[in-house]
Design an enzyme around this catalytic site. Structure first.
Site, PDB file in Angstrom:
ATOM      1  N   SER A  64       3.113  -2.337   4.158  1.00  0.00           N
ATOM      2  CA  SER A  64       3.155  -0.875   4.021  1.00  0.00           C
ATOM      3  C   SER A  64       4.340  -0.460   3.169  1.00  0.00           C
ATOM      4  O   SER A  64       5.365  -1.140   3.131  1.00  0.00           O
ATOM      5  CB  SER A  64       3.313  -0.219   5.396  1.00  0.00           C
ATOM      6  OG  SER A  64       4.642  -0.374   5.870  1.00  0.00           O
ATOM      7  N   ASP A  65       4.216   0.673   2.485  1.00  0.00           N
ATOM      8  CA  ASP A  65       5.400   1.271   1.884  1.00  0.00           C
ATOM      9  C   ASP A  65       6.276   1.783   3.034  1.00  0.00           C
ATOM     10  O   ASP A  65       5.861   1.802   4.200  1.00  0.00           O
ATOM     11  CB  ASP A  65       5.022   2.374   0.883  1.00  0.00           C
ATOM     12  CG  ASP A  65       6.159   2.634  -0.113  1.00  0.00           C
ATOM     13  OD1 ASP A  65       7.308   2.209   0.156  1.00  0.00           O
ATOM     14  OD2 ASP A  65       5.919   3.271  -1.155  1.00  0.00           O
ATOM     15  N   TRP A  66       7.474   2.199   2.687  1.00  0.00           N
ATOM     16  CA  TRP A  66       8.553   2.223   3.669  1.00  0.00           C
ATOM     17  C   TRP A  66       8.575   3.349   4.697  1.00  0.00           C
ATOM     18  O   TRP A  66       9.042   3.167   5.819  1.00  0.00           O
ATOM     19  CB  TRP A  66       9.882   2.147   2.921  1.00  0.00           C
ATOM     20  CG  TRP A  66      10.511   0.785   2.995  1.00  0.00           C
ATOM     21  CD1 TRP A  66      11.748   0.522   3.516  1.00  0.00           C
ATOM     22  CD2 TRP A  66       9.980  -0.484   2.601  1.00  0.00           C
ATOM     23  NE1 TRP A  66      12.002  -0.836   3.451  1.00  0.00           N
ATOM     24  CE2 TRP A  66      10.940  -1.471   2.895  1.00  0.00           C
ATOM     25  CE3 TRP A  66       8.774  -0.897   2.035  1.00  0.00           C
ATOM     26  CZ2 TRP A  66      10.750  -2.825   2.633  1.00  0.00           C
ATOM     27  CZ3 TRP A  66       8.576  -2.246   1.774  1.00  0.00           C
ATOM     28  CH2 TRP A  66       9.554  -3.185   2.068  1.00  0.00           C
ATOM     29  N   TYR A  72       2.014   5.553   0.066  1.00  0.00           N
ATOM     30  CA  TYR A  72       2.221   6.623   1.054  1.00  0.00           C
ATOM     31  C   TYR A  72       1.046   7.592   1.139  1.00  0.00           C
ATOM     32  O   TYR A  72       0.746   8.125   2.199  1.00  0.00           O
ATOM     33  CB  TYR A  72       3.439   7.454   0.642  1.00  0.00           C
ATOM     34  CG  TYR A  72       4.769   6.762   0.768  1.00  0.00           C
ATOM     35  CD1 TYR A  72       5.145   6.124   1.943  1.00  0.00           C
ATOM     36  CD2 TYR A  72       5.683   6.783  -0.285  1.00  0.00           C
ATOM     37  CE1 TYR A  72       6.383   5.518   2.063  1.00  0.00           C
ATOM     38  CE2 TYR A  72       6.924   6.187  -0.166  1.00  0.00           C
ATOM     39  CZ  TYR A  72       7.274   5.556   1.005  1.00  0.00           C
ATOM     40  OH  TYR A  72       8.491   4.967   1.129  1.00  0.00           O
ATOM     41  N   CYS A  77       0.854  -1.189   0.000  1.00  0.00           N
ATOM     42  CA  CYS A  77       0.000   0.000   0.000  1.00  0.00           C
ATOM     43  C   CYS A  77       0.892   1.242   0.000  1.00  0.00           C
ATOM     44  O   CYS A  77       2.036   1.208   0.422  1.00  0.00           O
ATOM     45  CB  CYS A  77      -0.988  -0.017   1.156  1.00  0.00           C
ATOM     46  SG  CYS A  77      -0.258  -0.291   2.769  1.00  0.00           S
TER      47      CYS A  77
END
Ligand code: BGC
Length: 755
Positions: free
Chosen positions: A269-271, A238, A236
């Site tokens: 999740s994205d980072w 940001y 997903c």
């Protein structure tokens, strides 16, 4: 298309004869029931059995990364395994166009946008397979490539990482890429879910998009990829979507992805900054936080805290997040590991990359994806500028774009390192993207100049670096052919200010001069001007009328040099087609500028995105979606369409190679839906890439399933094929003046919503 996750128990009768074959002396027929269980069910059952043995701490350990930089073998993410239960470490690496880990020797393929320009789904499978194989060889469990956000905003700095502007093209290509990767027993990712279409304010921007546009455009490539490719991982994004962070968005993650599309894998999740709140994220459907940390309260990379370690444990213990939700997160991970054979055989680090195989595929993708945009005959001649005929050319001037040593690649996580060394010096290393990342381009050691010289061994080939436009024009004036290379660097974390070719002012790290001015100066003097573009997205071409040929090579990967030469000299006949529209000017785009102050990104154009925009507003693009020339020519004739009882439309036509060379044509089928329902003038509904010998004809049939004709009903929240009259077009681009057409009346139907 639809996978079943239900237990398939079949009974098999073993006949008396078979029993007899086994040597039984009993002649009475026997009946034996054999349970045949599908792989999904086995994976679910195994995962459930393992889950029942896990402690709370062990479960928590599996749903977050161990922190930025914690992987022992490099890469982006590390979820520590649990040896006592045989659960391996899950180590992920970025891999948009090749494994993005330095000093591994991994293959640098052409960018995903280039792959999309091949329109070749079997090539997409091979692309995914090669990346999967190399990931596994290096010890990685999971590939983080798989970007599929649509090119709604072509100045998006990540356009090179994605698959163009059409949801069906992008969806079908990503499906095969996923299947290719997962066949190597490596988890594939589809990302960035969702509506993450530009980089400006990427952590805070809020995409405001209506439900119908969301479903018919932004989410559709994900829907196709998830349902048909069954990736183990969805990342997903940001940004916020309609006011809610994508990684904390239950409409996206639970209602749509999991419940409606039947996604059985992990939502990761994205980072950075994708998650801000533990409980809403967990409840909304997030299954894994990256990069995570060993201590939620300690700021990690960028000063950020994590949320899925101690904070999630506390939320489970207090009941704010139900235990069943944590169990579901873990089950999804375990069943993915079982399903892909990773539990039985986890990847081991330390293997050796087969660069011979890698380079061969890199070259194949490059050759299949380059797009011949223009090919005219110079004044006073009757033959087109390309292909070059080595036998008759005595002198070639090659100018600019570092074509003496290298080809360009994209930046950020979607790039891949110059494994063989970067032969181009950065002009200004002090400039940073987002104040953190280098704004210096990666260049691959693959020299177009050397490859051109090798093709024309008897010609005098000279190289000028383009910094002196007058000298370049002088050299061009005496050369039989002038080939000017022009480059446009893109990266994660930034958007392009414009689609103009960058110059020393707009990209001072990577450009020493004004590329448009150079091309114009050269074109004014050259006998035959060929422009080769290495770009990550569309570019504008104020000099187009003054040059004879333009070849778009995208970011062509480690074999870019020889591939470009093969196309220029006709060893390979171009067959790529544009996966996105090229506008005449930025002012033709729906979003005129990308302003840093615009945190709300409003999708005012609705369904009129990409070619749909140009068609609906009758704006002539510079080159339309689907466009691409060949050294031969193709003709379409004899179109018909027939609809079966299930609503599948079969569109048939004759395709003829009426030129003098063998070549491949991407025959595209577009549908015009019934009028008055708010749809754009046409949408892509299918295609076939067909190889034909000179003079050969073939009948092409493209089956269009009802889903491809459906629109999203915002009242009932379901797909529906509208009843009415449709027109189908078959041609060589979205604006082929010689396209053939056929009308059909379709009864209309609702498409089942649930899997
Ligand atoms: C990017 C992702 C990438 C991740 C890990 C993020 O900034 O948006 O696409 O996979 O970093 O490197």
């Amino acid at each position: 298309m639809q996978r079943t996750h239900l237990s398939l128990i079949a009974s098999a009768l073993l006949s008396a004869g078979l029993a007899g074959c086994g040597g039984s002396s009993d002649s009475t027929p026997t009946t034996t029931t054999v349970a045949v269980v599908d792989a999904d069910t086995v994976a679910d059952q195994n995962a459930a059995a393992l889950l029942s043995q896990m402690t709370l701490d062990e479960k928590i350990q599996l749903v977050h990364g161990a922190g930025f930089g914690s992987s022992p073998i490099g890469g982006a993410g590390f979820v520590a395994g649990i040896p006592r239960l045989g659960i391996p470490d899950i180590i992920s690496a970025d891999s948009s166009g090749g494994v993005n880990v330095d000093k591994t020797g991994a293959t640098s393929l052409p960018s995903p946008l280039a792959l999309a320009a091949s329109w070749d789904t079997s090539l997409a499978n091979q692309y995914g397979a090669l990346i999967g194989k190399e990931l596994r060889t290096l010890g990685f469990t999971e590939g983080l490539g798989g970007g599929v956000n649509l090119a709604r905003e072509p100045r998006n700095g990540r356009t090179f990482e994605y698959l163009g502007e059409d949801p069906l093209l992008a969806g079908n290509m990503i499906t095969q890429r996923i299947i290719g990767t997962q066949a190597q027993n490596v988890i594939a990712t589809i990302k960035h879910f969702a509506v993450n279409d530009q980089e400006t304010n990427r952590f805070t921007s809020n995409a405001i998009v209506d439900e119908r546009t969301l479903r018919e455009l932004s989410l559709l490539p994900f829907e196709i990829g998830v349902k048909n490719g069954a990736p183990g991982n969805v990342m997903c994004s940001y940004n916020l979507v309609n006011g809610v962070k994508a990684c904390q968005n239950s409409y996206l993650l639970t209602d749509t992805l999991k419940n409606e599309w039947g996604f059985k894998g992990v939502v990761q999740s994205d980072w950075f900054m994708a998650v801000t709140d533990t409980v809403p994220a967990a409840i909304a459907g997030l299954d894994e936080e990256q990069p995570g940390s060993l201590d939620d309260s300690v700021p990690g990379f960028g000063g950020l805290k994590s949320h899925f370690n101690q904070s999630l444990k506390a939320a489970i213990q207090s009941g704010q997040v139900p235990q069943s939700r944590l169990d579901d997160m873990v089950l999804r991970k375990l069943r993915t590991l079982y399903k892909l054979g990773i539990m039985a055989s986890p990847p081991k680090a330390g293997g050796t990359i087969d660069r011979t195989a890698g380079n061969a595929l890199a070259q194949q993708v490059a050759e299949q994806s380059m797009v011949l945009l223009k090919n005219a005959a110079p004044a006073g001649t009757s033959t087109t500028a390309l292909p070059l005929n080595a036998a008759s050319i005595k002198s070639i001037a090659v100018i600019g774009g570092h074509a003496d040593v290298a080809v360009l690649a994209g930046g950020g996580s979607g790039g891949s390192p110059a494994q063989d060394g970067n032969p181009v010096t950065c002009l200004d290393t002090s400039i940073l993207v987002e104040g953190i990342f280098s704004a210096c381009a990666t260049w691959y050691k693959s020299s177009p100049l050397a490859a051109i010289q090798a093709k024309a061994p008897n010609a005098t080939v000279t190289y000028l670096d383009g910094t002196d436009a007058t000298a370049a024009a002088t050299a061009a004036a005496t050369a039989d052919v002038t080939i000017v290379f022009a480059t446009q660097w893109e990266s994660e974390g930034m958007d392009l200010a414009s689609l103009s070719l960058p110059n020393h002012t707009t990209d001072p790290s990577n450009q020493a001069y004004d590329q448009d001015a150079l091309i114009s100066a050269v074109a004014a003097k050259a006998k035959r001007t060929v422009v080769v573009l290495e770009t990550g997205t569309a570019v504008t071409m104020p000099w187009l009328a003054n040059v004879h040929a333009v070849l778009e090579s995208w970011y062509p990967g480690i074999q870019g040099g020889p591939a470009i030469a093969n196309l220029l000299f006709g060893t390979v006949n171009p067959s790529g087609k544009l996966p996105l529209s090229f506008p005449v000017a930025d002012s033709d785009l729906p979003q005129k500028t990308i302003a840093p102050t615009d945190v709300n990104v409003v999708y005012n154009e609705g369904l009129m995105m990409g070619y749909r925009w140009y068609d609906a507003h009758q704006i002539a693009p510079l080159f339309p979606f689907g466009h691409g020339l060949s050294y031969t020519t193709f003709a379409y004739s004899g179109m018909s369409s027939a609809t079966d009882a299930a609503g599948n439309v079969t569109v048939s036509f004759t395709l003829t190679n009426n030129g003098s060379r063998a070549g491949a044509e991407v025959a595209q089928v577009y549908a015009q839906l019934p009028s008055g329902i708010g749809e754009p003038p046409k949408r892509l509904v299918g295609w076939q890439k067909v190889q034909l010998a000179a003079g050969q004809s073939t009948k092409v049939s493209v089956t269009v399933p009802p889903q491809q004709l459906a629109i999203w009903n915002i009242n009932k929240h379901q797909w529906k094929v509208p009843a009415g009259s449709y027109t189908f077009y078959a041609g060589g681009s979205s604006r082929d003046a010689n396209a053939v057409s056929s009308g059909s009346t379709i009864a209309g139907q609702v498409i089942a919503r649930k899997l």
